[in-house]
Scaffold this active site. Sequence first.
Site, PDB file in Angstrom:
ATOM      1  N   ASP A 160       0.092   5.459   0.394  1.00 29.76           N
ATOM      2  CA  ASP A 160      -1.025   6.314   0.795  1.00 29.76           C
ATOM      3  C   ASP A 160      -0.717   7.800   0.761  1.00 29.76           C
ATOM      4  O   ASP A 160       0.324   8.242   1.266  1.00 29.76           O
ATOM      5  CB  ASP A 160      -1.432   6.023   2.252  1.00 29.76           C
ATOM      6  CG  ASP A 160      -1.970   4.638   2.466  1.00 29.76           C
ATOM      7  OD1 ASP A 160      -2.516   4.061   1.517  1.00 29.76           O
ATOM      8  OD2 ASP A 160      -1.840   4.130   3.594  1.00 29.76           O
ATOM      9  N   GLU A 181      -3.160  10.447   2.579  1.00 31.00           N
ATOM     10  CA  GLU A 181      -4.374  10.627   3.367  1.00 31.00           C
ATOM     11  C   GLU A 181      -4.447  12.080   3.808  1.00 31.00           C
ATOM     12  O   GLU A 181      -3.512  12.590   4.442  1.00 31.00           O
ATOM     13  CB  GLU A 181      -4.390   9.697   4.577  1.00 31.00           C
ATOM     14  CG  GLU A 181      -4.519   8.232   4.194  1.00 31.00           C
ATOM     15  CD  GLU A 181      -4.363   7.292   5.367  1.00 31.00           C
ATOM     16  OE1 GLU A 181      -5.114   6.305   5.438  1.00 31.00           O
ATOM     17  OE2 GLU A 181      -3.474   7.548   6.211  1.00 31.00           O
ATOM     18  N   GLU A 191       0.835  -1.203   0.000  1.00 27.91           N
ATOM     19  CA  GLU A 191       0.000   0.000   0.000  1.00 27.91           C
ATOM     20  C   GLU A 191       0.872   1.257   0.000  1.00 27.91           C
ATOM     21  O   GLU A 191       1.907   1.305   0.666  1.00 27.91           O
ATOM     22  CB  GLU A 191      -0.912   0.003   1.230  1.00 27.91           C
ATOM     23  CG  GLU A 191      -1.984   1.067   1.198  1.00 27.91           C
ATOM     24  CD  GLU A 191      -3.033   0.863   2.287  1.00 27.91           C
ATOM     25  OE1 GLU A 191      -3.427   1.865   2.906  1.00 27.91           O
ATOM     26  OE2 GLU A 191      -3.448  -0.302   2.517  1.00 27.91           O
TER      27      GLU A 191
END
Length: 316
Positions: A127, A129, A125
């Site tokens: 990210d 955010e 993953e």
Amino acid sequence: MEFFHQHNTLLLSEFLIFCMISVASSLGPIYTPPEVEQLTDRFSRLSVNQGYNMFFGGVNVRLTNNGSSADLILDKSSGSGLVSRDKYYYGFFNAALKLPANFTSGVVVAFYLSNQNIFPHDHDELDFELLGYDKRRDWVLQTNNYGNGSVSTGREGKFYLWFDPTQDFHDYTILWNNHHILFLVDNVPVREVVHNTAISSVYPSKPMSIYVTIWDGSQWATRGGKYPVNYTYAPFVTSIKGVELEGCVSEQNGSAATACARRSTSSLDPVDGEEFVKLSQQQMMGLDWARRKHMFYSYCQDTRRYKVLPPECTAT
């Protein structure tokens, strides 16, 4: 009479200056970013409906401008999200986002790569955010990376932005290849993860889909969950356009990523191209600027959390 007019004009001017200072201080220091290469100008932009399918949210996903853009909505009924039509093994991925305004505590807007649906126990993953704000009126940008299920070790980097992300669209970009992972905001590098022996065992190694989502992160997003989502201010709407999905399109779901095809109208190659192997001098200056002026947390500096820092933190 003229004296009173001049006096009132002076008072008005001082009041306006005070208001401007108050607004600036509420958003934190405003810095002008350095000049950097505009990587997003080098690739073609897709409409949202060309690159993405609905992930979740039903009516809370609304295509706009004949599908060239979209609004993603969070309300009491649901959040919403998009998922890329293809899976990618390495590439250059961009979304131009405009974030919700007003009081957004607990709201999370995410632009990320993941393969958790295929590899639930050893997923990869990457990210971005964006975490809603409380009284400070600052959106927080958080980056993170996992490889081969290494979720027990958070590798967060947190930043304040140098602009108001609710007023206009801004580019959020992830470059991922065998040499490094690069997180960029408006083409300014904010974080680099170099692929070396120290991090090789947790470096993302399998094809991933690209996601754009908005959801309720009340339990953790704003000051550790102190400020949950206040649905009095709903609906929360984030808008997306400027899609760029350039890379090696995976043709299989297995862990081996040898079967993939390069699909692009550009002559540039973010997967194997020499210009994407390492940062240019301009980009290194941009990265240094972002870290000095805007980063307020790095897991590699958190000795309270990690008595022994992850090995990549001390690698030379």
